[in-house]
Design an enzyme around this catalytic site. Structure first.
Site, PDB file in Angstrom:
ATOM      1  N   ARG A  13      33.507  36.828  46.902  1.00  0.00           N
ATOM      2  CA  ARG A  13      33.735  36.708  48.341  1.00  0.00           C
ATOM      3  C   ARG A  13      35.132  37.210  48.696  1.00  0.00           C
ATOM      4  O   ARG A  13      35.538  37.142  49.852  1.00  0.00           O
ATOM      5  CB  ARG A  13      33.576  35.254  48.796  1.00  0.00           C
ATOM      6  CG  ARG A  13      32.178  34.677  48.566  1.00  0.00           C
ATOM      7  CD  ARG A  13      32.057  33.260  49.107  1.00  0.00           C
ATOM      8  NE  ARG A  13      30.811  32.646  48.698  1.00  0.00           N
ATOM      9  CZ  ARG A  13      29.637  32.830  49.305  1.00  0.00           C
ATOM     10  NH1 ARG A  13      29.577  33.627  50.358  1.00  0.00           N
ATOM     11  NH2 ARG A  13      28.543  32.227  48.874  1.00  0.00           N
ATOM     12  N   LYS A  15      37.780  39.420  49.875  1.00  0.00           N
ATOM     13  CA  LYS A  15      37.738  40.596  50.758  1.00  0.00           C
ATOM     14  C   LYS A  15      38.587  41.742  50.199  1.00  0.00           C
ATOM     15  O   LYS A  15      38.217  42.914  50.315  1.00  0.00           O
ATOM     16  CB  LYS A  15      38.206  40.216  52.161  1.00  0.00           C
ATOM     17  CG  LYS A  15      37.224  39.324  52.914  1.00  0.00           C
ATOM     18  CD  LYS A  15      37.729  38.996  54.303  1.00  0.00           C
ATOM     19  CE  LYS A  15      36.673  38.239  55.111  1.00  0.00           C
ATOM     20  NZ  LYS A  15      36.243  36.995  54.464  1.00  0.00           N
ATOM     21  N   GLY A  16      39.737  41.418  49.596  1.00  0.00           N
ATOM     22  CA  GLY A  16      40.581  42.452  49.033  1.00  0.00           C
ATOM     23  C   GLY A  16      39.901  43.156  47.878  1.00  0.00           C
ATOM     24  O   GLY A  16      39.921  44.390  47.776  1.00  0.00           O
ATOM     25  N   GLU A  45      30.835  28.855  37.682  1.00  0.00           N
ATOM     26  CA  GLU A  45      32.058  28.325  37.057  1.00  0.00           C
ATOM     27  C   GLU A  45      32.595  29.320  36.039  1.00  0.00           C
ATOM     28  O   GLU A  45      31.888  29.736  35.116  1.00  0.00           O
ATOM     29  CB  GLU A  45      31.763  26.993  36.367  1.00  0.00           C
ATOM     30  CG  GLU A  45      33.007  26.338  35.786  1.00  0.00           C
ATOM     31  CD  GLU A  45      32.714  25.024  35.099  1.00  0.00           C
ATOM     32  OE1 GLU A  45      33.671  24.387  34.619  1.00  0.00           O
ATOM     33  OE2 GLU A  45      31.528  24.623  35.044  1.00  0.00           O
ATOM     34  N   ASP A  74      36.256  40.227  36.037  1.00  0.00           N
ATOM     35  CA  ASP A  74      37.218  39.156  35.821  1.00  0.00           C
ATOM     36  C   ASP A  74      38.496  39.847  35.400  1.00  0.00           C
ATOM     37  O   ASP A  74      38.497  40.724  34.529  1.00  0.00           O
ATOM     38  CB  ASP A  74      36.767  38.160  34.758  1.00  0.00           C
ATOM     39  CG  ASP A  74      37.584  36.869  34.851  1.00  0.00           C
ATOM     40  OD1 ASP A  74      37.804  36.393  35.979  1.00  0.00           O
ATOM     41  OD2 ASP A  74      38.013  36.352  33.814  1.00  0.00           O
ATOM     42  N   TYR A 157      48.844  38.873  42.510  1.00  0.00           N
ATOM     43  CA  TYR A 157      50.200  38.991  41.968  1.00  0.00           C
ATOM     44  C   TYR A 157      50.843  40.346  42.266  1.00  0.00           C
ATOM     45  O   TYR A 157      51.893  40.671  41.714  1.00  0.00           O
ATOM     46  CB  TYR A 157      50.163  38.769  40.447  1.00  0.00           C
ATOM     47  CG  TYR A 157      49.709  37.386  40.049  1.00  0.00           C
ATOM     48  CD1 TYR A 157      50.600  36.313  40.020  1.00  0.00           C
ATOM     49  CD2 TYR A 157      48.377  37.142  39.705  1.00  0.00           C
ATOM     50  CE1 TYR A 157      50.181  35.041  39.658  1.00  0.00           C
ATOM     51  CE2 TYR A 157      47.947  35.871  39.348  1.00  0.00           C
ATOM     52  CZ  TYR A 157      48.845  34.833  39.329  1.00  0.00           C
ATOM     53  OH  TYR A 157      48.430  33.567  38.970  1.00  0.00           O
ATOM     54  N   HIS A 183      44.315  48.298  36.930  1.00  0.00           N
ATOM     55  CA  HIS A 183      43.363  47.851  35.924  1.00  0.00           C
ATOM     56  C   HIS A 183      41.929  47.935  36.442  1.00  0.00           C
ATOM     57  O   HIS A 183      41.033  48.440  35.778  1.00  0.00           O
ATOM     58  CB  HIS A 183      43.692  46.431  35.478  1.00  0.00           C
ATOM     59  CG  HIS A 183      43.818  45.451  36.623  1.00  0.00           C
ATOM     60  ND1 HIS A 183      44.574  45.696  37.740  1.00  0.00           N
ATOM     61  CD2 HIS A 183      43.275  44.214  36.815  1.00  0.00           C
ATOM     62  CE1 HIS A 183      44.502  44.660  38.566  1.00  0.00           C
ATOM     63  NE2 HIS A 183      43.708  43.763  38.029  1.00  0.00           N
ATOM     64  N   ARG A 184      41.714  47.436  37.661  1.00  0.00           N
ATOM     65  CA  ARG A 184      40.373  47.483  38.248  1.00  0.00           C
ATOM     66  C   ARG A 184      39.998  48.920  38.583  1.00  0.00           C
ATOM     67  O   ARG A 184      38.848  49.337  38.402  1.00  0.00           O
ATOM     68  CB  ARG A 184      40.321  46.607  39.503  1.00  0.00           C
ATOM     69  CG  ARG A 184      38.910  46.447  40.080  1.00  0.00           C
ATOM     70  CD  ARG A 184      38.874  45.464  41.242  1.00  0.00           C
ATOM     71  NE  ARG A 184      39.268  44.141  40.792  1.00  0.00           N
ATOM     72  CZ  ARG A 184      40.432  43.568  41.121  1.00  0.00           C
ATOM     73  NH1 ARG A 184      41.306  44.187  41.873  1.00  0.00           N
ATOM     74  NH2 ARG A 184      40.723  42.366  40.669  1.00  0.00           N
TER      75      ARG A 184
END
Length: 220
Positions: A13, A15-16, A45, A74, A157, A183-184
């Site tokens: 969820r 948004k960024g 979880e 992740d 961060y 990284h993403r």
């Protein structure tokens, strides 16, 4: 004739994060949705010991619940002087009461007086289909933790992560700049580079699963 598009659900969820992924996959024949498009859904979880564990768990459970291919990542900040923390706890480091700014402040406080301020953002992306089969992509970018926050762009961060080739923090960089080296961005670019094959793989997986094949293709 319009080329059918594959619906891909982002298991988030945020948004960024959604905006970054949509920008990177722009131009591909996909209809991108996130969890906000499906109403109330139980949160998965994130109790894995690695980024890979958490990414696969989120993607596979989301795909199974919604019946669409799902993409989850992740990712987190790994700080050498903190023995790899916050790591998989990056999004909730310091407790649920802290927001992004508070977590940045906490990192800066914990690094006070430390000479080694080297760090890295790491990301694992998992793209799963409802049967549980998945593809995995990884990315990593090296940087240095600043002594003060700088910049208003990005999220997480980014204000304390200084990327030396840019001479500024990720939060001082444009989204286009960041996506090229983050990284993403690296993990998604790896996926995007073979996305034609990814779409073929998704189609094969769905055709081989009774009752699933028609749910993920649309003529939109």
């Amino acid at each position: 004739m319009t080329t059918p598009k594959t619906t891909l659900v982002l298991a988030t969820r945020n948004k960024g994060k959604t905006r970054e992924i949509m920008e990177i996959l722009k131009g591909y024949p996909v209809i991108i949705k996130n969890l906000d498009d499906f109403g109330p859904i139980p949160e998965v979880e994130e109790d894995g010991e690695t980024f890979d564990d958490n990414a696969y768990k989120k993607a596979s459970i989301t795909a199974r619940m919604l019946g669409f291919p799902a993409l989850a990542d992740d990712s987190g900040l790994v700080v050498n002087a903190l023995n790899g923390a916050p790591g998989v706890y990056s999004a909730r480091y310091g407790g649920e009461d802290l927001d992004d700014a508070g977590r940045c402040d906490l990192i800066l406080k914990e690094l006070e007086g430390k000479e080694d301020r080297s760090a890295a953002f790491e990301c694992v992306i998992s793209l799963a289909v409802p049967t549980g089969a998945a593809l995995t992509y990884e990315g990593r970018v090296e940087g240095v933790i600043t002594e003060t926050k700088a910049g208003d762009n990005g999220f997480g961060y980014d204000p304390v992560f200084y990327y030396e080739p840019f001479g500024k923090t990720f939060a001082q960089s444009t989204s286009e700049e960041k996506n090229q080296v983050s990284h993403r961005g690296k993990a998604l670019s790896e996926m995007a580079a073979e996305f034609d094959k990814v779409l073929i793989w998704i189609g094969q997986q769905l055709r081989n699963t009774p009752g699933q094949g028609g749910q993920c293709l649309s003529g939109e």
